[in-house]
Design an enzyme around this catalytic site. Structure first.
Site, PDB file in Angstrom:
ATOM      1  N   GLN A 102      13.148  -6.205  -2.038  1.00  0.00           N
ATOM      2  CA  GLN A 102      13.787  -4.928  -2.360  1.00  0.00           C
ATOM      3  C   GLN A 102      13.306  -4.461  -3.737  1.00  0.00           C
ATOM      4  O   GLN A 102      13.683  -3.385  -4.192  1.00  0.00           O
ATOM      5  CB  GLN A 102      15.306  -5.102  -2.386  1.00  0.00           C
ATOM      6  CG  GLN A 102      15.883  -5.525  -1.059  1.00  0.00           C
ATOM      7  CD  GLN A 102      17.300  -6.060  -1.205  1.00  0.00           C
ATOM      8  OE1 GLN A 102      18.258  -5.301  -1.223  1.00  0.00           O
ATOM      9  NE2 GLN A 102      17.432  -7.357  -1.334  1.00  0.00           N
ATOM     10  N   ASP A 105       9.061  -3.848  -8.617  1.00  0.00           N
ATOM     11  CA  ASP A 105       8.374  -4.235  -9.854  1.00  0.00           C
ATOM     12  C   ASP A 105       6.981  -4.833  -9.660  1.00  0.00           C
ATOM     13  O   ASP A 105       6.286  -5.115 -10.641  1.00  0.00           O
ATOM     14  CB  ASP A 105       9.251  -5.212 -10.660  1.00  0.00           C
ATOM     15  CG  ASP A 105       9.617  -6.484  -9.880  1.00  0.00           C
ATOM     16  OD1 ASP A 105       8.825  -6.931  -9.029  1.00  0.00           O
ATOM     17  OD2 ASP A 105      10.706  -7.044 -10.145  1.00  0.00           O
ATOM     18  N   HIS A 120      11.692  -1.142  -0.636  1.00  0.00           N
ATOM     19  CA  HIS A 120      12.114  -0.023  -1.489  1.00  0.00           C
ATOM     20  C   HIS A 120      10.939   0.601  -2.239  1.00  0.00           C
ATOM     21  O   HIS A 120      11.139   1.291  -3.237  1.00  0.00           O
ATOM     22  CB  HIS A 120      13.229  -0.478  -2.443  1.00  0.00           C
ATOM     23  CG  HIS A 120      14.490  -0.872  -1.710  1.00  0.00           C
ATOM     24  ND1 HIS A 120      15.541  -1.523  -2.306  1.00  0.00           N
ATOM     25  CD2 HIS A 120      14.858  -0.679  -0.417  1.00  0.00           C
ATOM     26  CE1 HIS A 120      16.510  -1.726  -1.402  1.00  0.00           C
ATOM     27  NE2 HIS A 120      16.107  -1.237  -0.259  1.00  0.00           N
ATOM     28  N   CYS A 170      -1.150  15.860  -8.289  1.00  0.00           N
ATOM     29  CA  CYS A 170      -2.160  15.306  -7.365  1.00  0.00           C
ATOM     30  C   CYS A 170      -3.430  16.159  -7.456  1.00  0.00           C
ATOM     31  O   CYS A 170      -3.389  17.300  -7.929  1.00  0.00           O
ATOM     32  CB  CYS A 170      -1.560  15.370  -5.963  1.00  0.00           C
ATOM     33  SG  CYS A 170      -2.647  14.865  -4.636  1.00  0.00           S
ATOM     34  N   CYS A 172      -4.679  17.694  -5.123  1.00  0.00           N
ATOM     35  CA  CYS A 172      -4.448  18.900  -4.302  1.00  0.00           C
ATOM     36  C   CYS A 172      -3.603  19.921  -5.068  1.00  0.00           C
ATOM     37  O   CYS A 172      -3.370  21.021  -4.582  1.00  0.00           O
ATOM     38  CB  CYS A 172      -3.764  18.531  -2.981  1.00  0.00           C
ATOM     39  SG  CYS A 172      -1.971  18.314  -3.107  1.00  0.00           S
ATOM     40  N   SER A 209      22.282  -9.392  -3.976  1.00  0.00           N
ATOM     41  CA  SER A 209      23.728  -9.335  -3.743  1.00  0.00           C
ATOM     42  C   SER A 209      24.019  -9.065  -2.274  1.00  0.00           C
ATOM     43  O   SER A 209      25.142  -9.257  -1.808  1.00  0.00           O
ATOM     44  CB  SER A 209      24.353  -8.237  -4.615  1.00  0.00           C
ATOM     45  OG  SER A 209      23.701  -7.005  -4.365  1.00  0.00           O
ATOM     46  N   PRO A 234      22.642 -17.860  -8.290  1.00  0.00           N
ATOM     47  CA  PRO A 234      23.614 -18.530  -9.177  1.00  0.00           C
ATOM     48  C   PRO A 234      25.053 -18.300  -8.727  1.00  0.00           C
ATOM     49  O   PRO A 234      25.939 -19.049  -9.078  1.00  0.00           O
ATOM     50  CB  PRO A 234      23.399 -17.886 -10.547  1.00  0.00           C
ATOM     51  CG  PRO A 234      22.174 -17.053 -10.433  1.00  0.00           C
ATOM     52  CD  PRO A 234      21.900 -16.804  -8.987  1.00  0.00           C
TER      53      PRO A 234
END
Ligand code: OAD
Length: 270
Positions: A102, A105, A120, A170, A172, A209, A234
């Site tokens: 997800q 990075d 994502h 862009c 374009c 989560s 954790p």
């Protein structure tokens, strides 16, 4: 823990392949804060109606340049940690087929996993809002653009401004936006992710989560197809009750422990 680790090794040792579902927690030890942990973005700021990072920026426009600059600074300093590297090891051992993440990075790719499904999207890709072409960005180009954020964004007034006000146009002529998924948009590479999770023998769920769907539904698909679910976190998540084993601890510590336990037991290629 060692008893649980033995069970994880036994399940993985039975054969077939595994997939990993990861969330922000796997990058926490690389210095990129999670979203929902105490003191982090969603704990600190109201997400408004839009929800997510964009919701935070829209609801707190005066803070937007600072929030974005902090995010990009942390990203610039971040390197794959032992959790990411452990997943590369699992792939090299012939055990892990894909990483479904997800995270936007890019750290799984940087670490070296060859099949990374970015549900994502990625902060390192631009998407033209007119011609639809996607372009990969070099790290240096992204961070040069990010340095300009405080100058380019004053007080934010619209989502369009956040999405397209930072990037160059862009070829374009159309405005470009970051190719990440915000709330209400379709996730990317979902079909491929579903194929992998419905045919895997085991699934590693690391640092999420488990509250954002459809990513959080993937473990259920795996479970319904008899996969063994191992969670590393954790603290317990919304997915813990579905998991066969919960290995409590940080990704940077527990993923390498799992790799070592598998090697010791002779599971996977040397
Ligand atoms: P969250 O912030 O919701 O959850 C982070 C999880 O990581 C929690 O379960 C923590 O307990 C766990 N965690 C913290 N430190 C850890 C560590 N060192 N090792 C392992 N786990 C650790 O992040 P996500 O579940 O990724 O979506 O959030 C899902 C989505 O919500 C994100 O992709 C983003 C967000 O809005 C979009 O932007 C569309």
């Amino acid at each position: 823990m060692s008893n649980l680790m033995d069970k994880a090794v036994e399940a993985i040792g039975k054969g077939g392949y595994g997939t990993a579902l990861t969330g922000a927690g796997i990058s926490a030890e690389s210095g990129i804060p999670t979203y929902r942990d105490p003191g982090n973005l969603y704990d600190q700021y109201d997400q408004g109606k839009q929800g997510g990072m964009l919701g935070v920026l829209m609801t707190n426009p005066e803070k937007a340049p600072e929030i974005l600059s902090t995010f990009f600074n942390k990203l610039q300093e971040a390197k794959p940690n032992t959790g990411h590297i452990g997943l590369v090891e699992l792939e090299k051992m012939g055990l892990l087929k894909s990483v479904i993440t997800q995270n936007v990075d890019g750290l799984h790719r940087l670490a070296g996993n060859s099949k990374v499904l970015e549900l994502h999207g990625s902060i390192y890709r631009m998407l033209c809002t007119v011609c639809g072409i996607k372009k990969q960005m070099e790290q240096n180009d992204l961070f040069a653009i990010a340095d300009e954020i405080p100058n380019k964004l004053g007080t934010i007034t619209s989502i369009t401004e956040i999405m397209t006000g930072i990037l160059p146009p862009c070829s374009c002529g159309g405005p470009q936006r970051f190719d990440f998924v915000s709330f209400g948009e379709s996730v990317q590479e979902l079909n491929e992710a579903v194929l992998d999770v419905t045919s895997c023998s085991w699934m590693l769920i690391v640092g999420t989560s488990g509250v954002v769907h459809p990513a959080a539904t993937l473990p259920t698909y795996a479970k319904n197809n008899d996969a063994f679910l191992i969670e590393i976190n954790p603290k317990e998540s919304d997915l813990t009750s579905q998991c066969d084993i919960f290995l409590k601890g940080s990704a940077g510590q527990v993923v390498p422990e799992l790799v070592n336990a598998l090697k010791k037991a002779g599971v996977g290629n040397k």
